[in-house]
Design a protein around this motif. Structure first.
Motif, PDB file in Angstrom:
ATOM      1  N   ASP A  23       0.829  -1.202   0.000  1.00  0.00           N
ATOM      2  CA  ASP A  23       0.000   0.000   0.000  1.00  0.00           C
ATOM      3  C   ASP A  23       0.867   1.257   0.000  1.00  0.00           C
ATOM      4  OD1 ASP A  23      -1.891   2.005   0.346  1.00  0.00           O
ATOM      5  OD2 ASP A  23      -3.171   0.747   1.598  1.00  0.00           O
ATOM      6  N   THR A  25       0.091   4.068  -0.967  1.00  0.00           N
ATOM      7  CA  THR A  25      -0.722   5.220  -0.560  1.00  0.00           C
ATOM      8  C   THR A  25      -0.560   5.494   0.928  1.00  0.00           C
ATOM      9  OG1 THR A  25      -2.346   4.858  -2.308  1.00  0.00           O
ATOM     10  CG2 THR A  25      -3.076   6.120  -0.404  1.00  0.00           C
ATOM     11  N   LEU A 322     -10.878   3.375   5.388  1.00  0.00           N
ATOM     12  CA  LEU A 322      -9.721   3.263   4.489  1.00  0.00           C
ATOM     13  C   LEU A 322      -9.183   1.844   4.464  1.00  0.00           C
ATOM     14  CD1 LEU A 322      -7.610   6.460   5.283  1.00  0.00           C
ATOM     15  CD2 LEU A 322      -9.035   6.041   3.272  1.00  0.00           C
ATOM     16  N   MET A 325     -11.462  -0.206   2.408  1.00  0.00           N
ATOM     17  CA  MET A 325     -11.284   0.155   0.998  1.00  0.00           C
ATOM     18  C   MET A 325      -9.981  -0.411   0.456  1.00  0.00           C
ATOM     19  SD  MET A 325     -12.534   4.131   1.303  1.00  0.00           S
ATOM     20  CE  MET A 325     -12.223   4.600  -0.402  1.00  0.00           C
ATOM     21  N   GLY A 326      -8.913  -0.285   1.240  1.00  0.00           N
ATOM     22  CA  GLY A 326      -7.620  -0.786   0.789  1.00  0.00           C
ATOM     23  C   GLY A 326      -7.629  -2.285   0.562  1.00  0.00           C
ATOM     24  N   LEU A 329      -9.808  -3.094  -2.512  1.00  0.00           N
ATOM     25  CA  LEU A 329      -9.083  -2.738  -3.731  1.00  0.00           C
ATOM     26  C   LEU A 329      -7.990  -3.749  -4.027  1.00  0.00           C
ATOM     27  CD1 LEU A 329      -8.945  -0.571  -5.911  1.00  0.00           C
ATOM     28  CD2 LEU A 329      -7.463   0.762  -4.396  1.00  0.00           C
ATOM     29  N   SER A 360      -8.935   3.488  -7.359  1.00  0.00           N
ATOM     30  CA  SER A 360      -7.646   3.843  -6.760  1.00  0.00           C
ATOM     31  C   SER A 360      -7.577   5.336  -6.448  1.00  0.00           C
ATOM     32  CB  SER A 360      -6.502   3.447  -7.694  1.00  0.00           C
ATOM     33  OG  SER A 360      -6.487   2.054  -7.925  1.00  0.00           O
ATOM     34  N   TYR A 363      -9.620   6.118  -3.437  1.00  0.00           N
ATOM     35  CA  TYR A 363      -8.914   5.658  -2.243  1.00  0.00           C
ATOM     36  C   TYR A 363      -7.838   6.657  -1.834  1.00  0.00           C
ATOM     37  CZ  TYR A 363      -6.004   2.691   0.747  1.00  0.00           C
ATOM     38  OH  TYR A 363      -5.270   2.190   1.797  1.00  0.00           O
ATOM     39  N   GLU A 364      -7.096   7.153  -2.798  1.00  0.00           N
ATOM     40  CA  GLU A 364      -6.012   8.083  -2.472  1.00  0.00           C
ATOM     41  C   GLU A 364      -6.559   9.415  -1.978  1.00  0.00           C
ATOM     42  OE1 GLU A 364      -2.398   8.123  -4.506  1.00  0.00           O
ATOM     43  OE2 GLU A 364      -2.747   6.236  -5.546  1.00  0.00           O
ATOM     44  N   THR A 404     -15.888   8.992   3.806  1.00  0.00           N
ATOM     45  CA  THR A 404     -15.209   7.698   3.674  1.00  0.00           C
ATOM     46  C   THR A 404     -16.135   6.539   3.999  1.00  0.00           C
ATOM     47  OG1 THR A 404     -14.376   7.838   5.953  1.00  0.00           O
ATOM     48  CG2 THR A 404     -12.945   8.675   4.200  1.00  0.00           C
ATOM     49  N   SER A 408     -16.536   3.553   1.348  1.00  0.00           N
ATOM     50  CA  SER A 408     -16.120   2.181   1.652  1.00  0.00           C
ATOM     51  C   SER A 408     -17.206   1.183   1.285  1.00  0.00           C
ATOM     52  CB  SER A 408     -15.748   2.049   3.129  1.00  0.00           C
ATOM     53  OG  SER A 408     -16.894   2.105   3.964  1.00  0.00           O
ATOM     54  N   MET A 411     -17.082   0.913  -2.582  1.00  0.00           N
ATOM     55  CA  MET A 411     -15.904   0.211  -3.078  1.00  0.00           C
ATOM     56  C   MET A 411     -15.944  -1.268  -2.721  1.00  0.00           C
ATOM     57  SD  MET A 411     -11.864   1.193  -2.860  1.00  0.00           S
ATOM     58  CE  MET A 411     -12.200   2.802  -3.568  1.00  0.00           C
TER      59      MET A 411
END
Length: 603
Positions: A23, A25, A322, A325-326, A329, A360, A363-364, A404, A408, A411
Motif C-alpha cells: 500500500d 498510498t 480506508l 477500501m484498501g 481494492l 484507486s 482511495y487516495e 469515507t 467504503s 468500493m
C-alpha cells in the motif's frame, strides 16, 4: 527513484502478504504527516504490523466472523455473570494488537525504541492496517484509546488504575474501553438520554475504596447499542438529580463490568445484537440496575468530555473505512490480474481498467483527506483550542467520517462484483468487507448528523477563518506546468465554496440544513483536490515522479461537475416542500392540476 509496478498477479488473493508493503498510498501519507523522527521509528513498526496482519490475522478474522461469540448473562445457578465467551482466536488478535505492537499504549507511553510517546496519527495508521483484516475488532481497540484520551484529559487521578489498564502493553493487565451513548428513545439525539445517576447513600456499601465517595454514583437505565459490551473501562452518559434537560444535564461516568472487589456490577446484559457484520465485536443491550459508577471530571460536562472521544472515534471510523477500501481494492486488483475472460486477463480490458483507476483515485483522495484530519488532531493537541488546527479539525473530522463511510460501502460492493460469484461467498472475504463496511455510515453518527456538524463547525467555530488561508496556501504553492491548470480548476471551486458559505449565511436554517450534505461534499472535494495537488508537487520535487500528478488530474477532472457550487447557491428547495416530500417518499397522491404550480429552483 523509479519503482516497478506491483505485480498483483503474483498473489493468489489478498492474504499471505504484507499489507503495508503493498500500500504505497499509506506509506506516502505516513511519511507526509508524521514528524520526521516519528516516521523514522514507525516505518519498521508499520511494516512488521502489516506483515503480521497479512500472515497471522487475516485467517483468524474470517474464522471469528464465521463463528462469533456468545453472551452468558447468568451461570447455571442463576448467578449474574454478564460475561462474553469469546471465540478462542480472539486472544491471538489481542496479543498481537495490544502486547506485541502496543496500539493502545504508544500514544500515552514511550514505546520500545523511543523516549517519548507517538502521536495519535500513528495509532490511526495502525488501525487502518488492522481494518484490512478486521474492522470489527478495530472497534474495541479504538474505544480503548478513546476512553484513555478522556481519562488522560479530564480525570484528576482517582481513576488512574483504569487509565493504566487501558494503556497497558501487558495483556494480563490490559483492559478494554467502550462508549455507551445510544438509548432506544434517543439515537443520535444524545440530549434525550434518560439514564439516571444517583449519588450513593450514606449507608450504601461501595466497592471502590480508593475513590472519593462524592464521586461514586449508581446508574439506572438502559443503553441500547453497547459495542464491546463487557469492557472494564466503559464510559457512559447519565443525568444526575436536578440536572437540566438536554446535553447540558449529562455527566460522564466510568462504569466497569466488574467492581474493584471483583464482584459483577449491578447491571443486566440482556442480549447480543444479531448484526449483519462486525461480528468480532460483541454489541448488546445493558439495563443498569444500580450499577456502581465513577464520575469523570465535573458534573454537567459529560457531553463535552465525550466529544473528545467522539473526535477520535470518528477519525477511527474514517481510517477504518480506508482499511476496508484498501483491502477491497487489493482483492479486486489481484483477481483482475488473474481472472481471464475471452482470452485475456480482465484487467486488460479498458472498462475495468477505468474502474480500477477510479477506485484507486478515490482511495487516495480519501486517504489524503482522512490523514490530514488526523494531522490536525495532533496539531490541536499541541496548539490548543485557540488555534487554526482546532478549527480545521472541527471541520475535517465530520467530513472525513461522512465521506469515507459511504465510499467504503461502494468500493466493497464493487470489489465483490469484480470477484464475481466468488466475491459473494464467505471464503473470499469481500462479502465480509461489505457487511462490515455497511455499519460505517451508522457508527459515530449518520450522514445527516455529520452534515449538521459541518454547519456547526462553520457557524460556531468559524472554521472558514482557518480554511480559506489553508487552501489558498496550498494552491499558491503549485507551480509545475502540468499542475497549474488543475490548481486553477480547484481555485474556481474554492471560490464557489466561499460563495456557498456566504449564501448560507443569508438564508434560513432550514435551507442550510437542506444543502448541508452537498456543502460537505464540496468541502471534501476542494480540500482533497488541493491536497492531491500539494502531494503531486511534493513528489515531483522530491523524486521526479509524476504519478501523484496523474492521480490529482483524474480526481479533479472527474470530481468537479458543471453545476456551480454543487447546487448550494441554486436556491433549489424541491424536496423541502411538504406535498412533494409526502408524494415521493410516502406515496401520497398528487392532483395533476397542482403540478402547474410545483415548486421550482427559484421559489
Amino acid at each position: 527513484m523509479a519503482t516497478d509496478p506491483i505485480d498483483y498477479g503474483a498473489l493468489d488473493e489478498g492474504r499471505g502478504c504484507n499489507y503495508w508493503e503493498l500500500d504505497p498510498t499509506l506509506q506516502f501519507e505516513a511519511e507526509r504527516i508524521y514528524p520526521d523522527d516519528d516516521f523514522e521509528w514507525a516505518e519498521e513498526v508499520l511494516s512488521e504490523f502489516g506483515d503480521v496482519l497479512g500472515h497471522r490475522m487475516a485467517d483468524t478474522a474470517d474464522r471469528i466472523d464465521k463463528e462469533g461469540h456468545e453472551l452468558c448473562s447468568f451461570d447455571k445457578f442463576g448467578e449474574r455473570r454478564n460475561e462474553v465467551e469469546y471465540h478462542p482466536l480472539i486472544e491471538e488478535q489481542e496479543r498481537i494488537t495490544y502486547e506485541e505492537f502496543g496500539v493502545t499504549h504508544d500514544a500515552f507511553h514511550a514505546p520500545p525504541g523511543r523516549d517519548e510517546p507517538v502521536g495519535l496519527s500513528h495509532t490511526l495508521m495502525m488501525q487502518t492496517l488492522l481494518s484490512y483484516v478486521d474492522a470489527g475488532f478495530c472497534c474495541p481497540v479504538s474505544m480503548t484509546t478513546g476512553a484513555a484520551i478522556v481519562l488522560d484529559k479530564f480525570d484528576d487521578g482517582e481513576l488512574s488504575s483504569y487509565f493504566e489498564g487501558l494503556t497497558a502493553r501487558d495483556l494480563d493487565t490490559h483492559i478494554e474501553g467502550a462508549m455507551f451513548l445510544t438509548e432506544e428513545q434517543g439515537g443520535s439525539d444524545v440530549g434525550a438520554n434518560e439514564t439516571r445517576a444517583e449519588p450513593v447513600e450514606a449507608d450504601d456499601s461501595v466497592a471502590a475504596a480508593d475513590i472519593d465517595r462524592d464521586r461514586i454514583y449508581r446508574l439506572h437505565g438502559e443503553k441500547w447499542f453497547c459495542s464491546n459490551i463487557d469492557a472494564e473501562g466503559a464510559l457512559a452518559l447519565a443525568r444526575t438529580p436536578g440536572a437540566p434537560e438536554g446535553v447540558d444535564g449529562l455527566s460522564l461516568f466510568l462504569v466497569p463490568r466488574t467492581k474493584p472487589d471483583g464482584e459483577v456490577n449491578e447491571a443486566h446484559f440482556r442480549r447480543l445484537k444479531d448484526k449483519l457484520g462486525t461480528i468480532s465485536v460483541p454489541t448488546g443491550e445493558i439495563q443498569f440496575e444500580g450499577a456502581e459508577a465513577y464520575l469523570v471530571g465535573e458534573e454537567g460536562r459529560g457531553f463535552k468530555y465525550m466529544s473528545e472521544m467522539m473526535n477520535f472515534e470518528r477519525l477511527t471510523n474514517a481510517t477504518g473505512a480506508l482499511g476496508v477500501m484498501g483491502r477491497g481494492l487489493l482483492e479486486a486488483k489481484v483477481r483482475a490480474a488473474q481472472r481471464e475472460a475471452f482470452g485475456d486477463a480482465i484487467d486488460e480490458y479498458p472498462l475495468l481498467r477505468r474502474d480500477l483507476v477510479d477506485m484507486s483515485v478515490d482511495y487516495e483522495a480519501a486517504a489524503a483527506f482522512s490523514f490530514e484530519a488526523a494531522r490536525t488532531l495532533d496539531e490541536r493537541e499541541r496548539q490548543g483550542d485557540d488555534s487554526d488546527a482546532y478549527q480545521l479539525m472541527r471541520l475535517f473530522i465530520p467530513v472525513a467520517k461522512y465521506k469515507t463511510a459511504r465510499m467504503s460501502v461502494d468500493m466493497s460492493s464493487y470489489a465483490m462484483e469484480i470477484l464475481g460469484g466468488n466475491g459473494y461467498v464467505r471464503e473470499h472475504t469481500t462479502e465480509r468487507l461489505l457487511r462490515d463496511a455497511q455499519v460505517l455510515p451508522i457508527w459515530e453518527g449518520p450522514s445527516n448528523i455529520l452534515a449538521l456538524d459541518v454547519l456547526r463547525a462553520f457557524n460556531r467555530e468559524d472554521a472558514h477563518e482557518a480554511l480559506v488561508p489553508y487552501l489558498q496556501a496550498k494552491l499558491d504553492a503549485v507551480e509545475h506546468p502540468a499542475l497549474e491548470p488543475l490548481a486553477g480548476t480547484v481555485e474556481e471551486r474554492f471560490v464557489e465554496l466561499q460563495n456557498a458559505l456566504a449564501s448560507l449565511a443569508t438564508e434560513d436554517g432550514d435551507y442550510a440544513q437542506y444543502h448541508a450534505k452537498r456543502l460537505a461534499d464540496l468541502v471534501f472535494d476542494v480540500v482533497s483536490g488541493a491536497l492531491l495537488l500539494e502531494e503531486a508537487q511534493e513528489q515531483i520535487d522530491a523524486d521526479g515522479n509524476g504519478r501523484k500528478a496523474l492521480v490529482a488530474t483524474r480526481f479533479i477532472e472527474t470530481r468537479f461537475e458543471d453545476d456551480e457550487a454543487y447546487g448550494v447557491t441554486s436556491g433549489e428547495r424541491f424536496a423541502m416542500d411538504d406535498e412533494t416530500f409526502a408524494a415521493i417518499a410516502k406515496y401520497a397522491s398528487v392532483e395533476p392540476e397542482t403540478l402547474v404550480d410545483a415548486p421550482t429552483a427559484d421559489d
